[in-house]
Design a protein around this motif. Sequence first.
Motif, PDB file in Angstrom:
ATOM      1  N   GLY A  81      59.450  46.575  79.836  1.00 48.36           N
ATOM      2  CA  GLY A  81      60.061  45.254  79.998  1.00 48.36           C
ATOM      3  C   GLY A  81      61.416  45.351  80.671  1.00 48.36           C
ATOM      4  N   ASP A  82      62.416  44.756  80.035  1.00 52.56           N
ATOM      5  CA  ASP A  82      63.776  44.768  80.567  1.00 52.56           C
ATOM      6  C   ASP A  82      64.324  46.195  80.543  1.00 52.56           C
ATOM      7  N   THR A  86      67.120  55.212  83.936  1.00 53.13           N
ATOM      8  CA  THR A  86      66.792  53.838  83.578  1.00 53.13           C
ATOM      9  C   THR A  86      66.140  53.844  82.201  1.00 53.13           C
ATOM     10  N   TYR A  87      66.729  53.083  81.291  1.00 55.62           N
ATOM     11  CA  TYR A  87      66.278  53.032  79.900  1.00 55.62           C
ATOM     12  C   TYR A  87      65.756  51.637  79.569  1.00 55.62           C
ATOM     13  N   PRO A  88      64.787  51.547  78.648  1.00 56.54           N
ATOM     14  CA  PRO A  88      64.415  50.238  78.122  1.00 56.54           C
ATOM     15  C   PRO A  88      65.601  49.655  77.345  1.00 56.54           C
ATOM     16  N   VAL A  89      65.786  48.358  77.440  1.00 56.08           N
ATOM     17  CA  VAL A  89      66.936  47.704  76.797  1.00 56.08           C
ATOM     18  C   VAL A  89      66.944  47.943  75.293  1.00 56.08           C
ATOM     19  N   LYS A  90      65.792  47.865  74.674  1.00 51.03           N
ATOM     20  CA  LYS A  90      65.729  48.046  73.221  1.00 51.03           C
ATOM     21  C   LYS A  90      66.133  49.461  72.809  1.00 51.03           C
ATOM     22  N   GLN A  91      65.818  50.456  73.621  1.00 43.57           N
ATOM     23  CA  GLN A  91      66.210  51.832  73.317  1.00 43.57           C
ATOM     24  C   GLN A  91      67.732  51.949  73.369  1.00 43.57           C
ATOM     25  N   VAL A 122      71.488  42.589  74.141  1.00 45.98           N
ATOM     26  CA  VAL A 122      71.883  43.876  74.726  1.00 45.98           C
ATOM     27  C   VAL A 122      72.077  43.724  76.240  1.00 45.98           C
ATOM     28  N   LEU A 123      71.189  42.984  76.896  1.00 44.93           N
ATOM     29  CA  LEU A 123      71.339  42.752  78.344  1.00 44.93           C
ATOM     30  C   LEU A 123      72.678  42.106  78.668  1.00 44.93           C
ATOM     31  N   ARG A 124      73.052  41.100  77.884  1.00 42.01           N
ATOM     32  CA  ARG A 124      74.341  40.424  78.108  1.00 42.01           C
ATOM     33  C   ARG A 124      75.505  41.396  77.975  1.00 42.01           C
ATOM     34  N   GLY A 182      79.222  46.217  83.052  1.00 43.25           N
ATOM     35  CA  GLY A 182      79.082  46.651  84.439  1.00 43.25           C
ATOM     36  C   GLY A 182      77.871  47.519  84.732  1.00 43.25           C
ATOM     37  N   PHE A 183      76.939  47.616  83.788  1.00 41.40           N
ATOM     38  CA  PHE A 183      75.723  48.382  84.032  1.00 41.40           C
ATOM     39  C   PHE A 183      74.723  47.524  84.787  1.00 41.40           C
ATOM     40  N   THR A 184      73.847  48.174  85.547  1.00 41.00           N
ATOM     41  CA  THR A 184      72.800  47.466  86.281  1.00 41.00           C
ATOM     42  C   THR A 184      71.653  47.176  85.331  1.00 41.00           C
ATOM     43  N   CYS A 185      71.337  45.892  85.193  1.00 41.72           N
ATOM     44  CA  CYS A 185      70.263  45.476  84.296  1.00 41.72           C
ATOM     45  C   CYS A 185      69.164  44.796  85.101  1.00 41.72           C
ATOM     46  N   ARG A 186      67.936  45.033  84.695  1.00 38.82           N
ATOM     47  CA  ARG A 186      66.789  44.403  85.362  1.00 38.82           C
ATOM     48  C   ARG A 186      65.953  43.693  84.310  1.00 38.82           C
TER      49      ARG A 186
END
Length: 103
Positions: free
Chosen positions: A31-32, A40-45, A63-65, A71-75
């Motif tokens: 997912g995110d 690149t890590y899963p957001v939940k991890q 966590v994404l917010r 300043g991290f790159t989030c997808r």
Amino acid sequence: MRCVIARFPFELTKSGVLDSMRGVRPEEVVGDSVTIGRRTYPVKQVGEVITRQDRRDFSADEVLRAMTKLGFTCRSASLTAASAPALSPLQHASAMLGSPVAV
């Protein structure tokens, strides 16, 4: 930076997150995702490692917010899925069958 994840306040810094994630092997991203360093890590991890809480206790959006503000790159999963070209039913069936093998 002060942020609230799962109703608990955290003082997060970019260097602190980098230190926490050092040596952590990324799981498969479904997912995110968040890019930390070259991985690149899963957001939940990431949320689980930096908060030391169970993944069910917080949302990926929290966590994404926080990671975006640091300043991290989030997808987002919706953006990742939208970037892949949509296959027609015929193309999908062809892909599932694979290419013909010469006998």
